[in-house]
Design a protein around this motif. Structure first.
Motif, PDB file in Angstrom:
ATOM      1  N   ALA A  46     -31.112   7.185  53.652  1.00 57.25           N
ATOM      2  CA  ALA A  46     -29.889   7.025  54.448  1.00 57.25           C
ATOM      3  C   ALA A  46     -29.151   8.341  54.670  1.00 57.25           C
ATOM      4  N   LYS A  47     -29.786   9.450  54.363  1.00 52.68           N
ATOM      5  CA  LYS A  47     -29.074  10.730  54.390  1.00 52.68           C
ATOM      6  C   LYS A  47     -28.494  11.103  55.753  1.00 52.68           C
ATOM      7  N   PHE A  48     -29.023  10.542  56.823  1.00 52.51           N
ATOM      8  CA  PHE A  48     -28.514  10.887  58.140  1.00 52.51           C
ATOM      9  C   PHE A  48     -27.520   9.852  58.695  1.00 52.51           C
ATOM     10  N   MET A  49     -27.242   8.831  57.900  1.00 55.52           N
ATOM     11  CA  MET A  49     -26.253   7.835  58.319  1.00 55.52           C
ATOM     12  C   MET A  49     -24.852   8.415  58.160  1.00 55.52           C
ATOM     13  N   PRO A  50     -23.891   7.925  58.938  1.00 57.51           N
ATOM     14  CA  PRO A  50     -22.498   8.343  58.710  1.00 57.51           C
ATOM     15  C   PRO A  50     -22.090   8.001  57.275  1.00 57.51           C
ATOM     16  N   THR A  51     -21.265   8.847  56.673  1.00 55.18           N
ATOM     17  CA  THR A  51     -20.916   8.738  55.253  1.00 55.18           C
ATOM     18  C   THR A  51     -20.465   7.345  54.846  1.00 55.18           C
ATOM     19  N   LYS A  52     -19.537   6.747  55.582  1.00 50.62           N
ATOM     20  CA  LYS A  52     -19.008   5.434  55.203  1.00 50.62           C
ATOM     21  C   LYS A  52     -20.117   4.378  55.180  1.00 50.62           C
ATOM     22  N   GLU A  53     -20.916   4.336  56.227  1.00 51.18           N
ATOM     23  CA  GLU A  53     -21.999   3.371  56.316  1.00 51.18           C
ATOM     24  C   GLU A  53     -23.056   3.640  55.252  1.00 51.18           C
ATOM     25  N   ARG A  54     -23.365   4.920  55.029  1.00 45.55           N
ATOM     26  CA  ARG A  54     -24.365   5.299  54.034  1.00 45.55           C
ATOM     27  C   ARG A  54     -23.945   4.847  52.638  1.00 45.55           C
ATOM     28  N   ASP A  55     -22.707   5.143  52.271  1.00 45.06           N
ATOM     29  CA  ASP A  55     -22.226   4.773  50.936  1.00 45.06           C
ATOM     30  C   ASP A  55     -22.228   3.259  50.752  1.00 45.06           C
ATOM     31  N   ASP A  56     -21.805   2.533  51.777  1.00 48.50           N
ATOM     32  CA  ASP A  56     -21.807   1.069  51.706  1.00 48.50           C
ATOM     33  C   ASP A  56     -23.234   0.539  51.579  1.00 48.50           C
ATOM     34  N   TYR A  57     -24.139   1.090  52.364  1.00 51.03           N
ATOM     35  CA  TYR A  57     -25.549   0.693  52.364  1.00 51.03           C
ATOM     36  C   TYR A  57     -26.173   0.887  50.975  1.00 51.03           C
ATOM     37  N   ILE A  58     -25.983   2.053  50.406  1.00 48.00           N
ATOM     38  CA  ILE A  58     -26.564   2.357  49.092  1.00 48.00           C
ATOM     39  C   ILE A  58     -25.959   1.446  48.027  1.00 48.00           C
ATOM     40  N   THR A  59     -24.642   1.322  48.034  1.00 51.32           N
ATOM     41  CA  THR A  59     -23.965   0.486  47.036  1.00 51.32           C
ATOM     42  C   THR A  59     -24.383  -0.968  47.155  1.00 51.32           C
ATOM     43  N   ARG A  60     -24.384  -1.487  48.376  1.00 49.57           N
ATOM     44  CA  ARG A  60     -24.702  -2.896  48.596  1.00 49.57           C
ATOM     45  C   ARG A  60     -26.136  -3.220  48.158  1.00 49.57           C
ATOM     46  N   PHE A  61     -27.093  -2.379  48.537  1.00 50.74           N
ATOM     47  CA  PHE A  61     -28.480  -2.685  48.192  1.00 50.74           C
ATOM     48  C   PHE A  61     -28.781  -2.444  46.716  1.00 50.74           C
ATOM     49  N   THR A  62     -28.183  -1.418  46.126  1.00 53.07           N
ATOM     50  CA  THR A  62     -28.382  -1.203  44.687  1.00 53.07           C
ATOM     51  C   THR A  62     -27.813  -2.384  43.909  1.00 53.07           C
ATOM     52  N   ARG A  63     -26.611  -2.812  44.263  1.00 47.86           N
ATOM     53  CA  ARG A  63     -25.994  -3.965  43.608  1.00 47.86           C
ATOM     54  C   ARG A  63     -26.831  -5.224  43.839  1.00 47.86           C
ATOM     55  N   ALA A  64     -27.308  -5.406  45.060  1.00 46.22           N
ATOM     56  CA  ALA A  64     -28.118  -6.590  45.370  1.00 46.22           C
ATOM     57  C   ALA A  64     -29.408  -6.593  44.557  1.00 46.22           C
ATOM     58  N   PHE A  65     -30.054  -5.442  44.445  1.00 51.25           N
ATOM     59  CA  PHE A  65     -31.279  -5.361  43.648  1.00 51.25           C
ATOM     60  C   PHE A  65     -30.995  -5.720  42.198  1.00 51.25           C
ATOM     61  N   PHE A  66     -29.976  -5.089  41.625  1.00 56.87           N
ATOM     62  CA  PHE A  66     -29.643  -5.329  40.228  1.00 56.87           C
ATOM     63  C   PHE A  66     -29.295  -6.799  39.994  1.00 56.87           C
ATOM     64  N   THR A  67     -28.454  -7.343  40.865  1.00 52.99           N
ATOM     65  CA  THR A  67     -28.016  -8.737  40.729  1.00 52.99           C
ATOM     66  C   THR A  67     -29.177  -9.700  40.901  1.00 52.99           C
ATOM     67  N   ARG A  68     -30.005  -9.484  41.901  1.00 53.84           N
ATOM     68  CA  ARG A  68     -31.112 -10.403  42.160  1.00 53.84           C
ATOM     69  C   ARG A  68     -32.178 -10.358  41.072  1.00 53.84           C
ATOM     70  N   ILE A  69     -32.452  -9.186  40.537  1.00 56.83           N
ATOM     71  CA  ILE A  69     -33.423  -9.105  39.440  1.00 56.83           C
ATOM     72  C   ILE A  69     -32.889  -9.902  38.254  1.00 56.83           C
TER      73      ILE A  69
END
Length: 178
Positions: A46-69
């Motif tokens: 996501a390094k080329f995404m706008p900062t706000k969207e990038r941070d949300d994307y990384i946080t949301r998917f990391t949290r989703a992975f952790f929660t779903r596992i």
């Protein structure tokens, strides 16, 4: 009894509970370090995404992975019925193709976790592959309305060979022009 997704026999009936046992075993093999590696891949991807969207994307998917596992490991529900072995085989084939093109261990961890989590949401829980609230280009988000998962990009992606959209239970969000 198979213990890995790669060991499933698609020529036989596969019950949701048998698939759940395999997913629980797979989830037990995923450690926090693997989730951190997957998060590193997301950050790089996501390094080329706008900062706000990038941070949300990384946080949301990391949290989703952790929660779903964790959800998979802790899930004690009884699921009735069988999965469609042909559909499951095609679903996993798409993911294995993506995985074998991994450029590093971080990406490989991402694909492994995504495979386990998305198999669980799609074939066991019958929920949207992407978490509710996932943002897509144009500022649109995946929503859950009146028992339906409303995806803003379903129609545009369902015929993309490498996309899992055609397997997802979500429907096109008609409020978004396709």
């Amino acid at each position: 009894m198979e213990t890995k997704l790669t060991e499933l026999d698609f020529d036989c009936k596969i019950s949701k509970m048998d698939l759940m046992k395999v997913l629980k075993n797979e989830a037990r093999s995923i450690h926090i370090l693997d989730i951190m590696k997957a998060s590193n891949f997301l950050r790089d991807d996501a390094k080329f995404m706008p900062t706000k969207e990038r941070d949300d994307y990384i946080t949301r998917f990391t949290r989703a992975f952790f929660t779903r596992i964790k959800d998979i490991k802790d899930d004690q529900l009884k699921y009735s019925g069988d999965v469609n072995p042909g559909k499951l085989m095609e679903f996993l084939k798409v993911q294995y193709e993506q995985s074998k093109n991994s450029h590093n261990e971080d990406e490989l961890c991402f694909h492994h976790i995504a495979r386990v989590v998305s198999t669980y949401t799609t074939f066991i829980r019958e929920e949207s592959i992407h978490p509710v609230g996932t943002r897509f280009p144009g500022g649109f988000t995946l929503r859950y309305v009146n028992g339906l998962y409303m995806c803003p990009v379903k129609d545009k992606q369902k015929d993309t060979p490498s996309a899992l959209c055609r397997f997802c239970v979500s429907v096109q969000d008609e409020s978004v022009e396709s």
